[in-house]
Design a protein around this motif. Structure first.
Motif, PDB file in Angstrom:
ATOM      1  N   VAL A 189      58.781  12.911  26.936  1.00 57.14           N
ATOM      2  CA  VAL A 189      58.827  13.388  25.555  1.00 57.14           C
ATOM      3  C   VAL A 189      57.458  13.238  24.906  1.00 57.14           C
ATOM      4  N   CYS A 190      56.859  12.071  25.072  1.00 54.71           N
ATOM      5  CA  CYS A 190      55.534  11.805  24.495  1.00 54.71           C
ATOM      6  C   CYS A 190      54.504  12.798  25.041  1.00 54.71           C
ATOM      7  N   ARG A 191      54.562  13.034  26.354  1.00 52.18           N
ATOM      8  CA  ARG A 191      53.613  13.955  26.992  1.00 52.18           C
ATOM      9  C   ARG A 191      53.726  15.367  26.423  1.00 52.18           C
ATOM     10  N   PHE A 192      54.960  15.856  26.274  1.00 53.38           N
ATOM     11  CA  PHE A 192      55.136  17.231  25.798  1.00 53.38           C
ATOM     12  C   PHE A 192      54.881  17.359  24.299  1.00 53.38           C
ATOM     13  N   LEU A 193      55.178  16.326  23.529  1.00 54.14           N
ATOM     14  CA  LEU A 193      54.840  16.381  22.106  1.00 54.14           C
ATOM     15  C   LEU A 193      53.336  16.546  21.924  1.00 54.14           C
ATOM     16  N   HIS A 194      52.574  15.798  22.695  1.00 59.38           N
ATOM     17  CA  HIS A 194      51.115  15.922  22.588  1.00 59.38           C
ATOM     18  C   HIS A 194      50.623  17.256  23.147  1.00 59.38           C
TER      19      HIS A 194
END
Length: 225
Positions: A189-194
């Motif tokens: 989730v963190c990777r795709f948000l960024h």
């Protein structure tokens, strides 16, 4: 909450005579739970049906590896049940946890079953609700099977923004909660948000998200493998 009027406004109970509503009301248990409490755990036999008076209850599926998937959020005025309410001694396929302080009207299988057997319309309306839930579950399975993580995350952001008049989305879900809702991990989730931020689709601050390119977000939400 005035129980009789509350039930009369619900699709499942709205057609019933006042005398029947009063009887059903009298057989209900009122229970109060605080956010973070578990109502029932996965694997428990729980033969109850409930309607949420206030607050919100979340159905959560957990894996042996400790990952969790949010199946559905049951909000005020909505009905949910344990599997054993219909199928005797059947264990819960998911746990129920309280996401917002809530008040429940709770019926056991043995207290509500006579009313279901006596009122065909009541059974019919409940059956229609069950079919809606089956279709909803089918959509979840389809997304998990055929939609990539980026698409599921985009869909979640769009769902959140549909309840807001502006493009500003408060960060009221943690990374773990977002991951649970889309069947992924907090790292993904963190990777795709960024990645969304780098691509100019969203803008991220400490307290909120801003949707800066809704069209791209919608395109991602529609992508399949």
């Amino acid at each position: 909450m005035e129980t009789n009027n509350f039930l009369a406004q619900n699709q499942i109970f709205s057609h019933l005579d006042k005398s029947v509503l009063k009887k059903i009301e009298a057989s209900a248990q009122k229970r109060y739970f605080q956010a973070g409490e578990w109502i029932v755990h996965h694997g428990d036999v729980w033969p109850y049906l409930f309607i949420v008076g206030k607050g919100e209850v979340t159905a959560v599926k957990e894996s042996a590896e400790g990952r969790s998937l949010t199946l559905v959020a049951v909000k005020a005025g909505e009905i949910f049940w344990g599997l054993a309410f219909f199928l005797e001694n059947a264990p819960m396929p998911a746990g129920l946890t309280v996401s917002q302080d809530c008040e429940l009207l709770l019926w056991s299988r043995e207290t509500l079953l006579p009313s279901l057997l006596e009122n065909g319309r009541l059974s019919w309306e409940l059956s229609c609700l069950m079919i809606q839930r089956v279709l909803f579950a089918s959509e979840i399975v389809e997304k998990l099977a055929f939609q990539p993580v980026a698409g599921r995350l985009a869909h979640l952001l769009l769902d959140q923004s549909s309840d807001n008049s502006s493009e500003q989305l408060p960060r009221d879900l943690t990374l773990d909660e977002m991951a649970a809702r889309i069947g992924s991990t907090r790292e993904m989730v963190c990777r795709f948000l960024h990645r969304f931020s780098d691509d100019g689709i969203i803008h991220i601050t400490r307290t909120e998200f801003s949707v800066t390119d809704r069209k791209k977000l919608q395109d991602l939400a529609q992508k399949v493998k």
